[in-house]
Design an enzyme around this catalytic site. Structure first.
Site, PDB file in Angstrom:
ATOM      1  N   GLU A  59      44.345  54.877  27.996  1.00  9.18           N
ATOM      2  CA  GLU A  59      44.442  53.417  28.062  1.00  9.18           C
ATOM      3  C   GLU A  59      43.607  52.893  29.237  1.00  9.18           C
ATOM      4  OE1 GLU A  59      48.518  52.107  27.632  1.00  9.18           O
ATOM      5  OE2 GLU A  59      48.115  50.340  28.850  1.00  9.18           O
ATOM      6  N   GLN A  79      18.909  29.296  44.971  1.00  6.96           N
ATOM      7  CA  GLN A  79      19.208  30.705  45.236  1.00  6.96           C
ATOM      8  C   GLN A  79      20.706  31.009  45.103  1.00  6.96           C
ATOM      9  OE1 GLN A  79      18.564  32.507  49.213  1.00  6.96           O
ATOM     10  NE2 GLN A  79      16.868  33.548  48.226  1.00  6.96           N
TER      11      GLN A  79
END
Ligand SMILES: Cc1cc2nc3c(=O)[nH]c(=O)nc-3n(C[C@H](O)[C@H](O)[C@H](O)COP(=O)(O)OP(=O)(O)OC[C@H]3O[C@@H](n4cnc5c(N)ncnc54)[C@H](O)[C@@H]3O)c2cc1C
Length: 381
Positions: free
Chosen positions: A244, A281
């Site tokens: 899992e 940026q």
């Protein structure tokens, strides 16, 4: 390690993406709002073969190796925005079907696995209790031997799929004085007298995956309901929880790829201060972080699949994959929302839902704290 895909694998990946985009995304904003599970979508996934991916061909499965299974789940995450459906499916595959595939008798496999693969039976594991979450082995639900059967008393909580499930793999103690040596797994049919399935819980995210409690009151089971041997519950649980942890978030690699593509496309066309926001940026670096996070997470997961396919892969590897994928998914979802500004906060964008969905992954299959504890202990700390 070689992660180059065959033409057949790539064609399958593309087929899963197209199937998911076409069949699994309908009315999702509404279904999320109403916490509505789609049995129809579940059956479509079964008919497509997704519920049988890692299981034996003789039982109706696809007999795929782990890497191919991960690739298919990744494709599902790319094409399908219904993270609740994918989570339900993952819980069914890894916590419900996997322990039966590994430890079930031929009769148990025949009776349960076939239906779990063809979509007629929904399964899940019941481990967590009101008093035992992270400390799972301190569970208090008991099974008492009674003639040729067992009688269960106690309760389980936060059980995924429970409101719609047909079969539960439940962990109980047959002798609490023995601690984890008393832990034992049983397969319990939903309609067993003495088992009550609680009302569905309302959750923050993955709302299309239903969840509720299980209450056992003198719930009598035949001896053949036991999965593996008496006292071997910890071994059964460890096997399935490792799978899992390593695979239930495989879809997030595809989800993060989709989130990144959409965020980049948006940053290229949305203009502020006379230029596209991708030229700032702050925005481009956020997108770079998403890209680097995605590619690192992908490689870590593929490495585990590669090792599993060769009989390797340890608990530490599965915990690292779980930790990295869940934390990456949360951050990727937050970054996608930030790039989209206010629009990302609106339900219509379908981005805010992924933030809510992703947060659950820090908790289920063991919290991020617990994954770090496992990794630390394997580092002998
Ligand atoms: C969406 C979802 C689906 C789930 N599905 C299932 C299911 O199908 N079947 C099932 O059995 N369970 C299921 N669970 C339950 C899940 O496994 C538990 O919630 C989880 O193991 C944590 O247990 P807890 O909630 O009791 O938290 P607790 O164990 O009470 O932890 C509370 C906090 O303390 C921290 N903590 C606890 N112990 C330690 C420690 N030793 N070191 C550091 N920090 C610690 C935890 O990290 C957490 O932050 C599900 C949970 C969620 C959210």
């Amino acid at each position: 390690m070689d992660f180059s895909w065959s033409d057949e694998q790539l064609a399958y990946r593309q087929a899963v993406v197209e199937f998911a985009q076409k069949e699994l995304n309908s009315r999702l904003i509404e279904r999320d709002h109403d916490s509505e599970f789609s049995r129809e979508a579940w059956q479509k996934c079964a008919d497509f073969g997704l519920l049988g991916l890692p299981f034996d061909v003789e039982l109706g499965g696809q007999g795929a190796d782990y890497l191919t299974t991960m690739l298919a789940m990744e494709a599902l995450g790319y094409g399908c925005r219904d993270n609740g459906l994918i989570f339900s499916l993952g819980a069914h595959l890894w916590s419900g079907a996997t322990p039966i595939a590994r430890f079930g008798t031929p009769e148990q496999k025949d009776r349960y696995l076939r239906g779990m693969i063809d979509g007629s039976l929904i399964a899940v594991q019941g481990m967590t209790e009101p008093g035992s979450g992270s400390d799972a082995y301190s569970l208090a639900t008991t099974a008492t031997e009674d003639g040729d059967g067992w009688v269960l008393n106690g309760s389980k909580t936060f059980i995924t799929n429970a409101p719609v499930a047909d079969v539960f793999v439940v962990f109980v103690s047959v002798d609490r004085s023995k601690g984890w040596l008393g832990l034992t797994a049983f397969i319990v049919d939903r309609d067993t007298p003495g088992l009550t399935v609680g009302k569905p819980f309302h959750k923050m995210g993955i709302r299309t995956s239903p969840m509720s409690e299980l209450i056992f009151e003198d719930c009598r089971l035949p001896a053949e309901s036991m999965l593996a041997k008496r006292g071997s519950g910890m071994m059964v649980f460890n096997h399935s929880i490792e799978h899992e942890r390593g695979a239930i978030l495989a879809h997030t690699v595809g989800t993060m790829e989709r989130q990144l593509e959409e965020a980049v496309a948006y940053a290229r066309q949305r203009k502020q201060f006379g230029q596209t926001i991708g030229k700032f940026q702050a925005v481009s670096h956020r997108l770079v972080d998403m890209k680097v996070r995605l590619e690192s997470a992908r490689l870590l997961m593929y490495r585990l699949g590669w090792e599993w396919d060769r009989g390797g892969g340890k608990a530490i590897d599965a915990s690292m994959v779980k930790l990295v994928l869940s934390e990456s998914w949360v951050q990727s979802s937050l970054d996608a929302m930030a790039v989209h500004g206010a629009y990302g906060y609106m339900s219509e964008s379908q981005i805010e839902r992924e933030v809510r969905d992703a947060l659950a992954s820090r908790i289920y299959s063991g919290t991020s704290d617990i994954q770090k504890n496992i990794i630390a202990s394997q580092m002998k700390l």
